[in-house]
Design an enzyme around this catalytic site. Structure first.
Site, PDB file in Angstrom:
ATOM      1  CD  GLU A 254      -2.701   1.511   0.175  1.00 37.42           C
ATOM      2  OE1 GLU A 254      -3.370   0.598  -0.308  1.00 37.42           O
ATOM      3  OE2 GLU A 254      -2.714   2.673  -0.275  1.00 37.42           O
ATOM      4  CB  THR A 298      -5.833  -0.076  -4.031  1.00 42.07           C
ATOM      5  OG1 THR A 298      -5.339   0.796  -3.037  1.00 42.07           O
ATOM      6  CG2 THR A 298      -5.333  -1.479  -3.769  1.00 42.07           C
ATOM      7  CG  HIS A 413      -4.646   3.968   2.879  1.00 41.63           C
ATOM      8  ND1 HIS A 413      -5.264   5.189   3.036  1.00 41.63           N
ATOM      9  CD2 HIS A 413      -5.108   3.455   1.713  1.00 41.63           C
ATOM     10  CE1 HIS A 413      -6.061   5.395   2.011  1.00 41.63           C
ATOM     11  NE2 HIS A 413      -5.993   4.371   1.193  1.00 41.63           N
ATOM     12  CG  ASP A 472      -1.258   0.632  -3.757  1.00 38.38           C
ATOM     13  OD1 ASP A 472      -0.390   1.424  -3.357  1.00 38.38           O
ATOM     14  OD2 ASP A 472      -2.361   0.480  -3.182  1.00 38.38           O
ATOM     15  CG  HIS A 473      -1.728   4.172  -5.115  1.00 44.68           C
ATOM     16  ND1 HIS A 473      -1.620   4.939  -3.976  1.00 44.68           N
ATOM     17  CD2 HIS A 473      -2.597   3.181  -4.812  1.00 44.68           C
ATOM     18  CE1 HIS A 473      -2.409   4.449  -3.048  1.00 44.68           C
ATOM     19  NE2 HIS A 473      -3.009   3.371  -3.509  1.00 44.68           N
TER      20      HIS A 473
HETATM   21  C1  GP9 Z   1      -9.046  -0.247   0.319  1.00 43.14           C
HETATM   22  C2  GP9 Z   1      -7.595  -0.166   0.059  1.00 43.14           C
HETATM   23  C3  GP9 Z   1      -7.152   1.258  -0.117  1.00 43.14           C
HETATM   24  O1  GP9 Z   1      -9.583  -1.514   0.400  1.00 43.14           O
HETATM   25  O2  GP9 Z   1      -7.229  -0.986  -0.985  1.00 43.14           O
HETATM   26  O3  GP9 Z   1      -7.550   1.819  -1.305  1.00 43.14           O
HETATM   27  P1  GP9 Z   1      -6.876   3.143  -1.880  1.00 43.14           P
HETATM   28  O4  GP9 Z   1      -7.483   4.307  -1.150  1.00 43.14           O
HETATM   29  O5  GP9 Z   1      -5.408   3.051  -1.630  1.00 43.14           O
HETATM   30  O6  GP9 Z   1      -7.200   3.135  -3.325  1.00 43.14           O
HETATM   31 MN    MN Z   2      -3.786   1.851  -2.211  1.00 38.63          MN
END
Ligand code: GP9
Ligand code: MN
Length: 628
Positions: A254, A298, A413, A472-473
């Site tokens: 994440e 994500t 996150h 992921d980003h």
């Molecule tokens: C939510 C998690 C976070 O289930 O994958 O999502 P994001 O805000 O990073 O897109």
């Molecule tokens: Mn994410």
């Protein structure tokens, strides 16, 4: 019964108030909608009102009392049916209805049986407003019922309704920025817009997708197919098949960017375990690997991984096109005898995953309900990554081998909060609390990954598995450029900003001895072809935009979802062409051919999604099919 005469619009007022209060009561009793603060409670309370004012208020255009009452009766019945249908659906699926669910035929079996079992006699309560309305119509005497409301009165009324809607949307926007553009969670949509507005919104999104799909033709795929075939390269002969038959574990890290790796913050190591991996003999680390996500964050990274198509420019494809035909990595592995799963300790409706995973042919989704969250094990968005990995590995021991299990982490996150005991390094000292805390949650994530490797070894799963990890980003947006500049010791120009979109990509194959740092420039779109090639699965007839990162023939070119790109020679950002490496601005003409290709490729990908074009293509042999 009621002797006195009631004002002209009493019946309308009763209908609105009855449905409004009933709806709020049902929100509180029949759904579990988490409320974190008084503002959220206020939004939830207000949310049904705007639609009711508008929808019931249309009765003002009818002339006779009889017609008005009939209209109100039908309207209350309709809203009650919508709400009740959701209650029944929720009892079984703990989710709200979205249109595709009603059209996905394989859901019907489930739906029919479960609905019958979820209906009780006490459910008449859900129609209490209809009953109240009928009684009111019967017993209340209205003075001059047939007098029409004047044009001015109606204007004032509808302006007021619109004001309520904007108040609702405004509050929702402060509470959940980008709610409508990103539409990330059904639960949040219902909570912030109200059930009725949510359904209108859903109807809008789904019908827009449906219209584009209807007008698409099989011939639309010809040009896209030609483009893909003419740019296709052969996978690396050296790496192809080296992990054949092994379990595949993919970890989404994440918000993990590359800059903390092999780097320090105020003299403290941020990612000790990942740093070690970059030098490990069984790990290939790609430092020049970019994320290509858009609004779907994500979920967009999952989409890139599974399909090797670009996510959409507006809205999350997981929401807007979950009913499409795809040819996912999970499906490919499934057809080779793999059991496939995703593990993620969050509600299943987030990013519409529960629907989308069906379309991606993922056998099993282990969501929040499959995990236990003991006291002290949750922070920020939920279950901490260390206990998450521990339970994920325990789940893997039960899986039929070979398996493909994808784990999505959560602790690192935004807003990057941690319990005191999990802080292993100090915070940074910039003017951005977000960046300051980010280093600490990244450090925690690093520790969690280390624990994952240990768990896998302890449970005997390590030797026979391939472990792939990707960021992921971005975690730190451009709003924190000043703080980032302080950390990096240089100004964050558009060039630097583009370079900051690098996320880690690790491929760990125990016992392979193939480790090393691979400088190849690539992106998330390349994950599917790269991984499937390692697993010995042929993708030469698939429609995908990425390539095997190990292939010798590969051209270094990565296109961001927003049109920026990076090649071995150039970086194109904010309409400026830079030389890659020196960061010097060069003549835009040098970037021109790539600008053209980037736009074409994004456009082709968009047309595949909008037109649901993969339904016109034979997954077995890559042949284009005639239309339906
Ligand atoms: C939510 C998690 C976070 O289930 O994958 O999502 P994001 O805000 O990073 O897109
Ligand atoms: Mn994410």
């Amino acid at each position: 019964m009621f002797k006195k005469e009631w004002p002209k619009h009493s019946i309308l007022a009763i209908a609105i108030v009855a449905t409004w209060f009933k709806t709020y009561t049902i929100y509180k009793t029949s759904f579990s909608i988490p409320i974190d603060n008084p503002l959220q409670e206020l939004i939830l309370f207000l949310s049904p009102l705007s639609l009711l004012l508008f929808f019931y208020g249309l009765s003002l255009f009818l002339k006779s009392a009889k017609n008005k009452n009939l209209y109100l009766f039908i309207a209350t019945l309709l809203t009650s049916v919508v709400l009740y249908a959701n209650v029944v659906f929720y009892r079984f699926f703990t989710d709200f209805i979205t249109l595709p669910v009603l059209f996905q035929t394989d859901n019907f079996g489930d739906l029919g049986a479960s609905t019958a079992a979820s209906i009780y006699i006490t459910d008449v309560f859900y129609f209490v407003d209809v009953i109240a309305l009928v009684l009111a119509i019967k017993f209340i005497r209205i003075n001059s019922p047939d007098t029409e409301s004047s044009v001015v009165q109606r204007k004032v009324y509808f302006i007021l309704s619109a004001a309520v809607l904007f108040l609702n949307l405004g509050l929702a926007e402060t509470e959940r920025p980008q709610l409508l553009t990103r539409s990330f969670d059904r639960e949040m949509l219902v909570k912030n817009l109200g059930m009725y507005n949510y359904h209108l919104y859903d109807l809008f999104i789904q019908s827009r997708s449906q219209v584009q799909r209807t007008f698409a033709e099989s011939s639309d795929l010809v040009e896209v197919n030609n483009y893909i075939r003419s740019n296709q390269i052969a996978p690396s002969a050296e790496m192809s098949g080296i992990a054949e038959g092994k379990n595949l574990i993919i970890v989404a890290l994440e918000s993990m960017q590359s800059f903390p790796i092999n780097n320090e913050m105020n003299g403290q190591t941020i990612t000790p375990f990942l740093n070690e991996l970059t030098e490990d003999e069984d790990t290939i680390y790609f430092p020049n690997f970019y994320h290509q996500t858009g609004l779907g964050k994500t979920s967009d990274s999952e989409f890139l991984l599974e399909t090797s198509l670009y996510p959409r420019s507006g809205g999350a494809v997981f929401f807007t096109h979950s009913g499409n035909t795809f040819n996912s990595m999970a499906e490919k592995l499934g057809s080779k005898g793999y059991s496939t799963s995703v593990q993620h300790a969050n509600t299943k409706s987030f990013w519409n995953r529960d629907m989308m995973y069906d379309s991606l042919s993922i056998d099993e989704f282990l969501d929040l309900d499959s995990f236990t969250v003991e006291k002290g094990q949750a922070v920020n968005w939920g279950l901490k990554d260390i206990p998450f990995f521990e339970q994920s590995v325990a789940n893997m021991t039960e899986m039929q081998e070979p398996f493909y299990s994808r784990l999505i982490t959560l602790t690192n996150h935004y807003p990057f909060t941690l319990d005191e005991e999990d802080k292993m390094i100090d915070a940074f000292d910039s003017n951005s609390g977000t960046l300051n805390r980010y280093f600490q949650t990244v450090r925690y994530l690093d520790e969690a990954v280390k624990s994952l490797f240990e768990e896998l070894k302890e449970n005997g799963l390590y030797e026979n598995s391939v472990i792939v990890m990707y960021g992921d980003h971005y975690g730190i947006s451009e709003n924190h450029n000043e703080a980032m500049a302080q950390y990096m010791g240089k100004e964050i120009t558009p060039y630097e900003s583009a370079k900051l979109q690098r996320v880690p990509f690790f491929v760990h194959i125990p016992g392979s001895g193939k480790g090393g740092i691979n400088e190849e420039i690539g992106g998330q779109i390349d994950m599917r072809p790269t991984i499937l090639s390692l697993m010995g699965i042929d993708t030469s007839t698939d429609l995908q935009f990425g390539d095997d990162l190990f292939s010798e023939e590969r051209e270094e070119f990565v296109i961001f979802r927003d049109g920026r790109f990076v090649t071995d020679q150039y970086v194109f950002a904010e309409n400026i062409c830079y030389e890659n490496g020196t960061a010097e601005e060069v003549d835009k003409q040098l970037c021109a051919p790539y600008i053209e290709q980037a736009l074409t490729e994004l456009q082709y990908s968009e047309s595949i999604i909008a037109g649901d074009l993969l339904r016109f293509y034979d997954k077995e042999n890559g042949e284009l099919l005639p239309g339906d």
